[in-house]
Design a protein around this motif. Structure first.
Motif, PDB file in Angstrom:
ATOM      1  N   ILE A  49       0.692  -1.025   0.093  1.00  0.00           N
ATOM      2  CA  ILE A  49      -0.076  -0.176   0.073  1.00  0.00           C
ATOM      3  C   ILE A  49       0.856   1.086   0.078  1.00  0.00           C
ATOM      4  O   ILE A  49       2.138   1.405   0.507  1.00  0.00           O
ATOM      5  CB  ILE A  49      -1.018   0.041   1.192  1.00  0.00           C
ATOM      6  CG1 ILE A  49      -2.301   0.679   0.958  1.00  0.00           C
ATOM      7  CG2 ILE A  49      -0.312   0.119   2.643  1.00  0.00           C
ATOM      8  CD1 ILE A  49      -3.204   0.630   1.742  1.00  0.00           C
ATOM      9  N   ASN A  50       0.546   2.388  -0.564  1.00  0.00           N
ATOM     10  CA  ASN A  50       0.970   3.469  -0.399  1.00  0.00           C
ATOM     11  C   ASN A  50       0.507   4.573   0.453  1.00  0.00           C
ATOM     12  O   ASN A  50      -0.349   4.176   1.351  1.00  0.00           O
ATOM     13  CB  ASN A  50       1.269   4.286  -1.996  1.00  0.00           C
ATOM     14  CG  ASN A  50      -0.085   4.673  -2.655  1.00  0.00           C
ATOM     15  OD1 ASN A  50      -1.110   4.677  -1.797  1.00  0.00           O
ATOM     16  ND2 ASN A  50      -0.421   4.555  -3.831  1.00  0.00           N
ATOM     17  N   ASP A  51       0.729   5.724   0.331  1.00  0.00           N
ATOM     18  CA  ASP A  51       0.247   6.543   1.274  1.00  0.00           C
ATOM     19  C   ASP A  51      -1.023   7.165   1.117  1.00  0.00           C
ATOM     20  O   ASP A  51      -1.769   7.839   1.977  1.00  0.00           O
ATOM     21  CB  ASP A  51       1.070   8.082   1.520  1.00  0.00           C
ATOM     22  CG  ASP A  51       1.263   8.570   0.223  1.00  0.00           C
ATOM     23  OD1 ASP A  51       1.473   7.994  -0.821  1.00  0.00           O
ATOM     24  OD2 ASP A  51       1.407   9.918  -0.079  1.00  0.00           O
ATOM     25  N   LYS A  52      -1.734   6.841   0.136  1.00  0.00           N
ATOM     26  CA  LYS A  52      -3.042   7.175  -0.463  1.00  0.00           C
ATOM     27  C   LYS A  52      -4.076   6.012  -0.276  1.00  0.00           C
ATOM     28  O   LYS A  52      -5.022   6.269  -0.478  1.00  0.00           O
ATOM     29  CB  LYS A  52      -2.993   7.528  -1.909  1.00  0.00           C
ATOM     30  CG  LYS A  52      -2.410   8.837  -2.152  1.00  0.00           C
ATOM     31  CD  LYS A  52      -1.966   8.860  -3.481  1.00  0.00           C
ATOM     32  CE  LYS A  52      -0.536   9.833  -3.817  1.00  0.00           C
ATOM     33  NZ  LYS A  52       0.672   9.384  -3.122  1.00  0.00           N
ATOM     34  N   ALA A  55      -2.595   0.787  -4.182  1.00  0.00           N
ATOM     35  CA  ALA A  55      -1.364  -0.029  -4.427  1.00  0.00           C
ATOM     36  C   ALA A  55      -0.370   0.804  -4.911  1.00  0.00           C
ATOM     37  O   ALA A  55      -0.524   1.836  -5.569  1.00  0.00           O
ATOM     38  CB  ALA A  55      -1.710  -1.147  -5.549  1.00  0.00           C
ATOM     39  N   PHE A  56       0.874   0.708  -4.097  1.00  0.00           N
ATOM     40  CA  PHE A  56       2.118   1.243  -4.619  1.00  0.00           C
ATOM     41  C   PHE A  56       2.757   0.958  -5.950  1.00  0.00           C
ATOM     42  O   PHE A  56       2.721  -0.251  -6.394  1.00  0.00           O
ATOM     43  CB  PHE A  56       3.238   1.035  -3.652  1.00  0.00           C
ATOM     44  CG  PHE A  56       4.670   1.374  -3.861  1.00  0.00           C
ATOM     45  CD1 PHE A  56       4.827   2.765  -3.547  1.00  0.00           C
ATOM     46  CD2 PHE A  56       5.688   0.472  -4.020  1.00  0.00           C
ATOM     47  CE1 PHE A  56       5.919   3.234  -3.825  1.00  0.00           C
ATOM     48  CE2 PHE A  56       6.903   1.131  -4.058  1.00  0.00           C
ATOM     49  CZ  PHE A  56       7.193   2.415  -4.179  1.00  0.00           C
ATOM     50  N   GLY A  57       2.877   2.009  -6.718  1.00  0.00           N
ATOM     51  CA  GLY A  57       3.513   1.582  -8.179  1.00  0.00           C
ATOM     52  C   GLY A  57       4.421   0.797  -8.119  1.00  0.00           C
ATOM     53  O   GLY A  57       4.706   0.020  -9.147  1.00  0.00           O
ATOM     54  N   GLY A  58       5.367   0.816  -7.208  1.00  0.00           N
ATOM     55  CA  GLY A  58       6.652  -0.236  -7.315  1.00  0.00           C
ATOM     56  C   GLY A  58       6.343  -1.504  -7.183  1.00  0.00           C
ATOM     57  O   GLY A  58       6.695  -2.210  -7.840  1.00  0.00           O
ATOM     58  N   LEU A  98      -5.285   1.323  -7.876  1.00  0.00           N
ATOM     59  CA  LEU A  98      -6.137   0.135  -7.371  1.00  0.00           C
ATOM     60  C   LEU A  98      -6.127  -0.114  -5.738  1.00  0.00           C
ATOM     61  O   LEU A  98      -5.124   0.413  -5.031  1.00  0.00           O
ATOM     62  CB  LEU A  98      -5.254  -1.051  -7.783  1.00  0.00           C
ATOM     63  CG  LEU A  98      -5.383  -2.455  -7.441  1.00  0.00           C
ATOM     64  CD1 LEU A  98      -6.817  -2.897  -8.255  1.00  0.00           C
ATOM     65  CD2 LEU A  98      -4.395  -3.497  -7.788  1.00  0.00           C
ATOM     66  N   TYR A  99      -7.448  -0.239  -5.304  1.00  0.00           N
ATOM     67  CA  TYR A  99      -7.705  -0.305  -3.769  1.00  0.00           C
ATOM     68  C   TYR A  99      -7.987  -1.620  -3.395  1.00  0.00           C
ATOM     69  O   TYR A  99      -8.835  -1.796  -2.678  1.00  0.00           O
ATOM     70  CB  TYR A  99      -8.996   0.592  -3.705  1.00  0.00           C
ATOM     71  CG  TYR A  99      -8.522   2.047  -3.676  1.00  0.00           C
ATOM     72  CD1 TYR A  99      -7.751   2.765  -2.688  1.00  0.00           C
ATOM     73  CD2 TYR A  99      -8.757   2.654  -4.985  1.00  0.00           C
ATOM     74  CE1 TYR A  99      -7.166   4.138  -3.246  1.00  0.00           C
ATOM     75  CE2 TYR A  99      -8.345   4.033  -5.070  1.00  0.00           C
ATOM     76  CZ  TYR A  99      -7.698   4.767  -4.247  1.00  0.00           C
ATOM     77  OH  TYR A  99      -7.362   6.058  -4.611  1.00  0.00           O
ATOM     78  N   ASP A 100      -7.300  -2.586  -3.875  1.00  0.00           N
ATOM     79  CA  ASP A 100      -7.747  -4.075  -3.892  1.00  0.00           C
ATOM     80  C   ASP A 100      -6.464  -4.970  -3.885  1.00  0.00           C
ATOM     81  O   ASP A 100      -5.568  -4.518  -4.374  1.00  0.00           O
ATOM     82  CB  ASP A 100      -8.935  -4.530  -4.956  1.00  0.00           C
ATOM     83  CG  ASP A 100      -9.704  -5.619  -4.289  1.00  0.00           C
ATOM     84  OD1 ASP A 100      -9.196  -6.371  -3.225  1.00  0.00           O
ATOM     85  OD2 ASP A 100     -10.648  -6.137  -5.004  1.00  0.00           O
ATOM     86  N   ALA A 101      -6.631  -6.361  -3.784  1.00  0.00           N
ATOM     87  CA  ALA A 101      -5.541  -7.330  -3.865  1.00  0.00           C
ATOM     88  C   ALA A 101      -4.910  -7.056  -5.359  1.00  0.00           C
ATOM     89  O   ALA A 101      -5.673  -6.498  -6.345  1.00  0.00           O
ATOM     90  CB  ALA A 101      -5.710  -8.582  -3.577  1.00  0.00           C
TER      91      ALA A 101
END
Length: 162
Positions: A49-52, A55-58, A98-101
């Motif tokens: 996860i990222n700060d938003k 899903a983290f781009g990396g 993306l806010y899911d798996a």
């Protein structure tokens, strides 16, 4: 894990190699499906996860890169050909959060696997272009990827386990 033949020793070898990669372990990557010339890897959102809260781009690009690597490695392993597979270059487009798996599916973008394997047998090296995508829950695309992979004779066995 669904969509996986438990008797497929070549896929077990890919899983072992994947487990030997510290990033893959931290991301909690697992093989979700393998068949029909495609490989799908899955990772939960929480460790990626990222700060938003998305899903983290990396993590997205890492999962697609590893799906392509795993697919090429698996195709050679099925043919009984140990190889070291490397990503040579890639192109990625981030289309929506993306806010899911995370679930990346990879497939051969150009050519046929039989030709890739035959070239490797003949020259002890081969290259292929693999596409991958991470879908949104509604079926749209979060991220798309295209990468060129190179396989070289060799192959290292891994004793790592997940």
């Amino acid at each position: 894990m669904t969509g996986i033949d438990p008797r497929d020793e070549s896929l077990a070898a890919v899983r072992a190699q994947l487990c030997a990669i510290p990033l893959a372990r931290q991301m909690q990557i697992e093989i979700a499906h393998a068949g029909d010339g495609r490989l799908r890897l899955r990772a939960p959102l929480a460790p990626n996860i990222n700060d938003k809260g998305s899903a983290f781009g990396g993590s997205l690009v890492s999962l697609m890169t590893l799906a392509g690597w795993g697919l090429a490695t698996w195709q050679l392993a099925k043919a009984g050909l140990p190889a070291d597979v490397y990503v040579a270059d890639s192109n990625v487009r981030y289309l929506a959060p993306l806010y899911d798996a995370l679930e990346a599916e990879a497939w051969l973008e150009d050519g046929q696997w039989d030709d890739f394997v035959a070239t490797f047998r003949q020259r002890s090296r081969a290259r292929c272009r693999i596409a991958a995508r991470i879908a949104l829950p509604d079926g749209g695309e979060a991220t798309v990827f295209s990468g060129r992979y190179v396989a070289l004779a060799g192959g290292r066995a891994s004793g790592a386990s997940c």
